[in-house]
Scaffold this motif. Structure first.
Motif, PDB file in Angstrom:
ATOM      1  N   THR A 174       0.822  -1.206   0.000  1.00 40.03           N
ATOM      2  CA  THR A 174       0.000   0.000   0.000  1.00 40.03           C
ATOM      3  C   THR A 174       0.856   1.257   0.000  1.00 40.03           C
ATOM      4  O   THR A 174       0.341   2.358   0.114  1.00 40.03           O
ATOM      5  CB  THR A 174      -0.920   0.019   1.238  1.00 40.03           C
ATOM      6  OG1 THR A 174      -0.097   0.022   2.414  1.00 40.03           O
ATOM      7  CG2 THR A 174      -1.830  -1.190   1.254  1.00 40.03           C
ATOM      8  N   ALA A 175       2.174   1.106  -0.127  1.00 37.96           N
ATOM      9  CA  ALA A 175       3.087   2.246  -0.074  1.00 37.96           C
ATOM     10  C   ALA A 175       2.865   3.183  -1.255  1.00 37.96           C
ATOM     11  O   ALA A 175       2.400   2.782  -2.320  1.00 37.96           O
ATOM     12  CB  ALA A 175       4.533   1.760  -0.064  1.00 37.96           C
ATOM     13  N   ASN A 176       3.226   4.425  -1.058  1.00 38.00           N
ATOM     14  CA  ASN A 176       3.147   5.427  -2.108  1.00 38.00           C
ATOM     15  C   ASN A 176       4.354   5.273  -3.026  1.00 38.00           C
ATOM     16  O   ASN A 176       5.484   5.431  -2.584  1.00 38.00           O
ATOM     17  CB  ASN A 176       3.132   6.820  -1.466  1.00 38.00           C
ATOM     18  CG  ASN A 176       3.058   7.918  -2.483  1.00 38.00           C
ATOM     19  OD1 ASN A 176       3.031   7.686  -3.692  1.00 38.00           O
ATOM     20  ND2 ASN A 176       3.017   9.146  -1.994  1.00 38.00           N
ATOM     21  N   PRO A 177       4.159   5.004  -4.316  1.00 39.66           N
ATOM     22  CA  PRO A 177       5.291   4.796  -5.226  1.00 39.66           C
ATOM     23  C   PRO A 177       6.236   5.992  -5.296  1.00 39.66           C
ATOM     24  O   PRO A 177       7.406   5.837  -5.589  1.00 39.66           O
ATOM     25  CB  PRO A 177       4.634   4.555  -6.586  1.00 39.66           C
ATOM     26  CG  PRO A 177       3.217   4.242  -6.302  1.00 39.66           C
ATOM     27  CD  PRO A 177       2.888   4.825  -4.977  1.00 39.66           C
ATOM     28  N   GLU A 178       5.766   7.186  -5.008  1.00 33.97           N
ATOM     29  CA  GLU A 178       6.622   8.367  -5.056  1.00 33.97           C
ATOM     30  C   GLU A 178       7.635   8.385  -3.921  1.00 33.97           C
ATOM     31  O   GLU A 178       8.601   9.130  -3.961  1.00 33.97           O
ATOM     32  CB  GLU A 178       5.770   9.636  -5.030  1.00 33.97           C
ATOM     33  CG  GLU A 178       4.908   9.781  -6.278  1.00 33.97           C
ATOM     34  CD  GLU A 178       4.001  10.987  -6.222  1.00 33.97           C
ATOM     35  OE1 GLU A 178       4.072  11.747  -5.242  1.00 33.97           O
ATOM     36  OE2 GLU A 178       3.226  11.160  -7.170  1.00 33.97           O
TER      37      GLU A 178
END
Length: 76
Positions: free
Chosen positions: A52-56
């Motif tokens: 669920t991490a933010n790819p940025e």
């Protein structure tokens, strides 16, 4: 122009120990590439990549690609 220098394992170990004793991190330039020899005490811990991490927020392309492959983001 400088000539190539073949370093032996013993020499690399001595370089690392000397740098550690001086409170430094050894850095070696090979061609256009810099190699830093960092003691384990200062190395970054491996991060687990949450689906669920933010790819940025990823630091490397490999982290992003691993997240993409696990999360199914490529299927869209």
């Amino acid at each position: 122009m400088s000539r190539p220098l073949a370093l032996k394992q013993k020499q690399i170990t001595a370089l690392c120990k000397g740098a550690k004793a001086a409170g430094c991190i050894a850095e070696v330039k090979i061609g256009d590439v810099f190699v830093r020899l960092i003691p384990n005490a200062y190395a970054q811990a491996e991060r687990s990549i949450d689906d669920t991490a933010n790819p940025e927020a990823f630091d490397t392309l490999d982290e992003y690609l691993a997240w993409r492959d696990r999360s199914g983001a490529r299927e869209n």
